[in-house]
Design an enzyme around this catalytic site. Structure first.
Site, PDB file in Angstrom:
ATOM      1  N   LEU A  99      39.737  32.092  41.721  1.00  0.00           N
ATOM      2  CA  LEU A  99      40.333  33.185  41.567  1.00  0.00           C
ATOM      3  C   LEU A  99      40.915  33.545  40.226  1.00  0.00           C
ATOM      4  O   LEU A  99      41.306  32.639  39.576  1.00  0.00           O
ATOM      5  CB  LEU A  99      41.451  33.411  42.648  1.00  0.00           C
ATOM      6  CG  LEU A  99      41.186  33.268  44.079  1.00  0.00           C
ATOM      7  CD1 LEU A  99      42.625  33.107  44.777  1.00  0.00           C
ATOM      8  CD2 LEU A  99      40.232  34.422  44.643  1.00  0.00           C
ATOM      9  N   ASP A 100      40.915  34.765  39.897  1.00  0.00           N
ATOM     10  CA  ASP A 100      41.397  34.940  38.673  1.00  0.00           C
ATOM     11  C   ASP A 100      42.961  34.810  38.296  1.00  0.00           C
ATOM     12  O   ASP A 100      43.304  34.615  39.504  1.00  0.00           O
ATOM     13  CB  ASP A 100      41.514  36.648  38.441  1.00  0.00           C
ATOM     14  CG  ASP A 100      39.847  37.188  38.189  1.00  0.00           C
ATOM     15  OD1 ASP A 100      39.156  36.458  37.717  1.00  0.00           O
ATOM     16  OD2 ASP A 100      39.750  38.546  38.034  1.00  0.00           O
ATOM     17  N   LYS A 101      43.337  34.426  37.445  1.00  0.00           N
ATOM     18  CA  LYS A 101      44.584  33.857  37.033  1.00  0.00           C
ATOM     19  C   LYS A 101      45.762  34.994  37.748  1.00  0.00           C
ATOM     20  O   LYS A 101      46.516  34.584  38.382  1.00  0.00           O
ATOM     21  CB  LYS A 101      45.132  34.062  35.543  1.00  0.00           C
ATOM     22  CG  LYS A 101      46.449  33.310  35.156  1.00  0.00           C
ATOM     23  CD  LYS A 101      46.842  33.702  33.697  1.00  0.00           C
ATOM     24  CE  LYS A 101      48.206  33.445  33.629  1.00  0.00           C
ATOM     25  NZ  LYS A 101      48.666  33.598  32.088  1.00  0.00           N
TER      26      LYS A 101
END
Length: 307
Positions: free
Chosen positions: A142-144
């Protein structure tokens, strides 16, 4: 904290296109994968040079300046850190974590520690590392600044079993996303190849030579000037949801790179609220759910009542 590394520094060089830009602001633009705090730390520690000289974050750049950034090497392997995590499910093979926004999944240049991997190692010291020593247990990301559900493999058997499901696209992944505009039609599939932006290499874009990418969406609710959408990426390309929605004219709220900044939200409005897969231990399909985080709930209330 991470173990020491023996590999060498990586050096990047840039020439600013315009004059009078602050050094720290410029670094944030050309190195978006790094946090602002990390970039400022590089400057303070003397890893950023202007024309061969150390500089200050507030220094104004000139058009002919030569900027050199030395990136300290990654550690040989990540170490455990006692970072609090919300565990949704655990058995002998997997962990399902409700990842908070702001937590990077694995160590990389710009965030060598304080990641989800470091936190998980504190829970599972024997986490499998045969796939990638810097990404033990990681089978998807998942993106940050995306919150929500992520599954972690605790052993090699589980990693291979989960990886096969992701490859065959039998894993269910559903996200709640808020976009600007009245999304039409109410249901659809976006198919467009994604690759590195040829003009801005730190970004992704729709490019002819990119990797095939497919995103399914369904409108949940129309707000005044915005749309709450359920999104299911059928492939797993970097920044796929953000790139695809922006490409069709409905940018994600709070996404400073592909969408629109918001005074009411300091990250992109994307939450991985549903994850379904077959458990390695039983082979039975099971789904997990995560409620919308408080910051997105507050933002939704605001946008629902905006004019």
């Amino acid at each position: 904290m991470n173990a020491p590394a023996s590999n060498k520094n990586k050096t990047l060089q840039f020439n600013p296109p315009v004059s009078n830009t602050r050094l720290d602001k410029y670094l944030a633009e050309v190195l978006p994968q790094f946090s602002r705090a990390y970039s400022q730390g590089l400057i303070r520690q003397g890893h950023v040079l202007i024309n061969g000289q150390t500089a200050k974050a507030s220094q104004r750049l000139r058009e002919n300046d030569r900027i050199t950034v030395e990136l300290p090497p990654l550690p040989d392997h990540p170490l455990a850190e006692p970072i609090p995590l919300t565990v949704i499910y655990e058995d002998q093979d997997i962990l399902v974590i409700d990842k908070p926004a702001g937590l990077t999944v694995h160590p990389a240049p710009g965030h060598p520690c304080h990641t989800l991997v470091n936190a998980i190692l504190a829970l599972c010291p024997d986490l499998t590392a045969s796939g990638d020593v810097m990404r033990p247990g990681i089978v998807h990301r998942l993106d940050k600044d995306t919150s929500g559900l992520i599954v972690i493999a605790k052993n090699d058997f589980a990693r291979e079993y989960l990886a096969a499901q992701f490859k065959s696209r039998t894993v269910t992944k559903r996200y709640i996303v808020l976009v600007r505009g009245r999304l039409s039609p109410e249901e659809g599939i976006i198919e467009a190849p994604i690759g590195r932006d040829p003009h801005r290499r730190k970004r992704m874009a729709i490019v002819e030579a990119g990797r095939q990418a497919t995103t399914r969406y369904r409108v949940r609710e129309y707000l005044d000037g915005y749309t709450l959408v359920e999104v299911s990426p059928l492939t797993g390309r970097t920044h796929q949801i953000r790139v695809h929605l922006s490409a069709i004219g409905y940018p994600v709220v709070g996404d400073a790179i592909y969408g629109i900044k918001s005074a009411h939200l300091d990250r992109q409005f994307i939450h991985a609220y549903n994850l379904g897969l077959r458990l390695p231990s039983t082979k039975r399909y099971q789904e997990f759910a995560s409620p919308l985080p408080a910051d997105l709930e507050r933002a939704l209330i605001h946008f629902a009542g905006s004019d």
